[in-house]
Design a protein around this motif. Structure first.
Motif, short mmCIF file in Angstrom:
data_model
loop_
_atom_site.label_atom_id
_atom_site.label_comp_id
_atom_site.label_asym_id
_atom_site.label_seq_id
_atom_site.Cartn_x
_atom_site.Cartn_y
_atom_site.Cartn_z
N ARG A 139 0.81 -1.22 0.00
CA ARG A 139 0.00 0.00 0.00
C ARG A 139 0.84 1.26 0.00
N ALA A 140 2.01 1.24 0.60
CA ALA A 140 2.82 2.45 0.72
C ALA A 140 3.61 2.77 -0.54
N PHE A 141 3.51 1.93 -1.56
CA PHE A 141 4.32 2.16 -2.76
C PHE A 141 3.88 3.42 -3.49
N GLY A 142 2.57 3.65 -3.57
CA GLY A 142 2.08 4.94 -4.05
C GLY A 142 1.89 5.09 -5.54
N LEU A 143 1.92 4.03 -6.33
CA LEU A 143 1.69 4.17 -7.77
C LEU A 143 0.21 4.06 -8.11
N ASN A 144 -0.38 2.94 -7.83
CA ASN A 144 -1.80 2.70 -8.09
C ASN A 144 -2.40 2.15 -6.80
N PRO A 145 -2.98 3.02 -5.96
CA PRO A 145 -3.48 2.55 -4.66
C PRO A 145 -4.47 1.40 -4.77
N GLY A 146 -5.25 1.35 -5.85
CA GLY A 146 -6.21 0.28 -5.99
C GLY A 146 -5.60 -1.06 -6.34
N LEU A 147 -4.35 -1.06 -6.82
CA LEU A 147 -3.71 -2.29 -7.25
C LEU A 147 -2.48 -2.64 -6.41
N ASP A 148 -1.88 -1.68 -5.75
CA ASP A 148 -0.65 -1.95 -5.02
C ASP A 148 -0.85 -2.91 -3.87
N ASP A 149 -2.05 -2.95 -3.33
CA ASP A 149 -2.30 -3.79 -2.17
C ASP A 149 -3.44 -4.78 -2.46
N ALA A 150 -3.42 -5.35 -3.65
CA ALA A 150 -4.46 -6.31 -4.05
C ALA A 150 -4.07 -7.69 -3.55
N GLU A 172 -18.98 -8.14 -14.92
CA GLU A 172 -18.66 -8.70 -13.61
C GLU A 172 -17.84 -7.73 -12.78
N HIS A 173 -16.90 -7.03 -13.43
CA HIS A 173 -16.03 -6.09 -12.71
C HIS A 173 -16.84 -4.92 -12.17
N GLU A 174 -17.83 -4.45 -12.94
CA GLU A 174 -18.65 -3.33 -12.49
C GLU A 174 -19.56 -3.71 -11.33
N SER A 175 -19.95 -4.97 -11.27
CA SER A 175 -20.90 -5.40 -10.24
C SER A 175 -20.23 -5.81 -8.94
N MET A 176 -18.90 -5.90 -8.92
CA MET A 176 -18.19 -6.36 -7.73
C MET A 176 -17.31 -5.23 -7.20
N SER A 177 -17.29 -5.11 -5.89
CA SER A 177 -16.50 -4.05 -5.26
C SER A 177 -15.01 -4.40 -5.23
N ARG A 178 -14.69 -5.69 -5.22
CA ARG A 178 -13.29 -6.12 -5.15
C ARG A 178 -13.03 -7.20 -6.18
#
Length: 371
Positions: free
Chosen positions: A153-164, A289-295
């Motif tokens: 999470r602390a990497f800071g490039l893409n917050p939605g993907l850095d900690d997936a 599917e991606h639009e209907s799911m939060s994660r």
């Protein structure tokens, strides 16, 4: 020829005018050199001079008509010039059919992990568990499991993907992976993939409905053996929603009052249309599917196949999402290489350097595992 390699070196350094000058000088001495003409056409396309690129590509095809790569460049030039009927007619050439029949199967680079190493064990180069397969995805596994789980999470490039974080497999995931791996677009031969990229680019410009209408204007459908009927293709929803980028321009017909004479659609081009329809159908299902799911759910293998689908359809945003999720939930050398290429193409230097760090990390871990 040597001058082609010199020009390509300038192109890689983005010195397009210098590359064009090298080709022009070489063509003065050898005006009918097909590789020079082909390289000139591709350089002109990169410069946005599509009209001149058409002329150069036509000359290359006239000089050596049996090389399918020359025909692909001609189709691209016609497409960039908005001459879509001519582009489809070029893709219908028998050169592609013959090339697809004669093309040997791609076996990739042989797996040498169990072979005897010819390099000293203490040297700075190690094969390890990293296999170079430039045309295939391959998940790398170590004895202790995957060593790379995203940047954090602390990497800071893409917050939605850095900690997936990875997730447990969901019901039906294995079937989804198999369906993606068996898509028609994934099984095309080399010449088919090149021609398919032109058809996809054409679709992104004019949309699915207009593409089918264009197909019906250019080609005749005389039976099930010679091509797909319009009903087989037009009942899909691919012309709408998430992947349609451009709207059909009705003014193109005014530019050319008389169309090309209609001809029979080859089985090769018909296969490309069917592959595009199948890929778009799977891609739309993924987007819904991606639009209907939060994660996002799914493991590395699923996102690896989705990345291949997005890259075939020239969807860079979706490709980045899938590649990053594959990277966060597994270790895939090719995924990192494709991300590096994607970030370099749009001058995203921090992200590109991060992918270089990932590749170095994978190579180091692979070398350590090999020892």
């Amino acid at each position: 020829t040597v001058m082609v390699e010199v020009a390509l070196a300038y192109v890689k350094r983005r010195q397009l005018h210098t590359a064009l000058l090298v080709l022009t000088n070489a063509l003065r001495e050898q005006p009918e050199d097909a590789p020079l003409l082909h390289c000139e056409a591709k350089t002109l396309l990169k410069m946005g001079c599509s009209e001149l690129a058409v002329e150069a590509a036509k000359l290359a095809v006239q000089v050596v008509p049996c090389v399918w790569r020359f025909w692909v460049t001609l189709a691209k030039a016609y497409m960039q010039e908005s001459q879509f009927e001519e582009s489809l007619a070029v893709l219908n050439s028998t050169v592609f059919t013959l090339a697809a029949e004669e093309e040997p199967p791609e076996l990739g680079v042989p797996d040498l992990s169990s072979a005897e190493q010819t390099l000293p064990r203490n040297g700075h180069l190690h094969a390890g568990l990293v296999h170079l397969r430039p045309a295939f995805y391959e998940l790398v596994s170590y004895e202790g499991g995957s060593h790379f789980h995203g940047f954090g999470r602390a990497f800071g490039l893409n917050p939605g993907l850095d900690d997936a974080a990875a997730q447990a497999p969901w019901e039906g995931e294995r079937a989804a992976v198999s369906a993606l791996a068996e898509c028609s677009g994934a099984s095309l031969p080399l010449c088919g993939r090149a021609a398919y990229s032109v058809l996809v680019a054409m679709y992104r410009q004019i949309g699915w409905d207009e593409l089918l209408e264009l197909r019906s204007r250019v080609f005749l459908v005389v039976g099930a053996g010679s091509g797909a009927s319009e009903g087989d293709l037009s009942d899909s929803e691919e012309g709408e929603a998430s992947v349609r980028v451009g709207e059909a321009s009705r003014t193109r017909e005014e530019r050319r009052p008389a169309g090309l004479p209609r001809r029979v659609c080859s089985q090769f081009l018909d296969r490309l249309f069917r592959a595009l329809r199948a890929d778009l159908s799977v891609f739309n299902s993924w987007c819904n599917e991606h639009e209907s799911m939060s994660r996002p759910r799914g493991g590395a293998a699923l996102w690896m196949q989705r990345a291949a689908l997005a890259l075939r359809l020239q969807q860079d945003v979706s490709a980045e999402l899938a590649l990053r999720l594959c990277q966060a939930r597994g270790t895939c050398v090719y995924a990192s290489l494709m991300l590096l290429k994607l970030y370099c193409s749009c001058d995203r230097c921090p992200e590109a350097l991060a992918q270089l760090a990932v590749l170095c990390c994978i190579a180091t871990l692979g070398a350590s595992a090999a020892e």
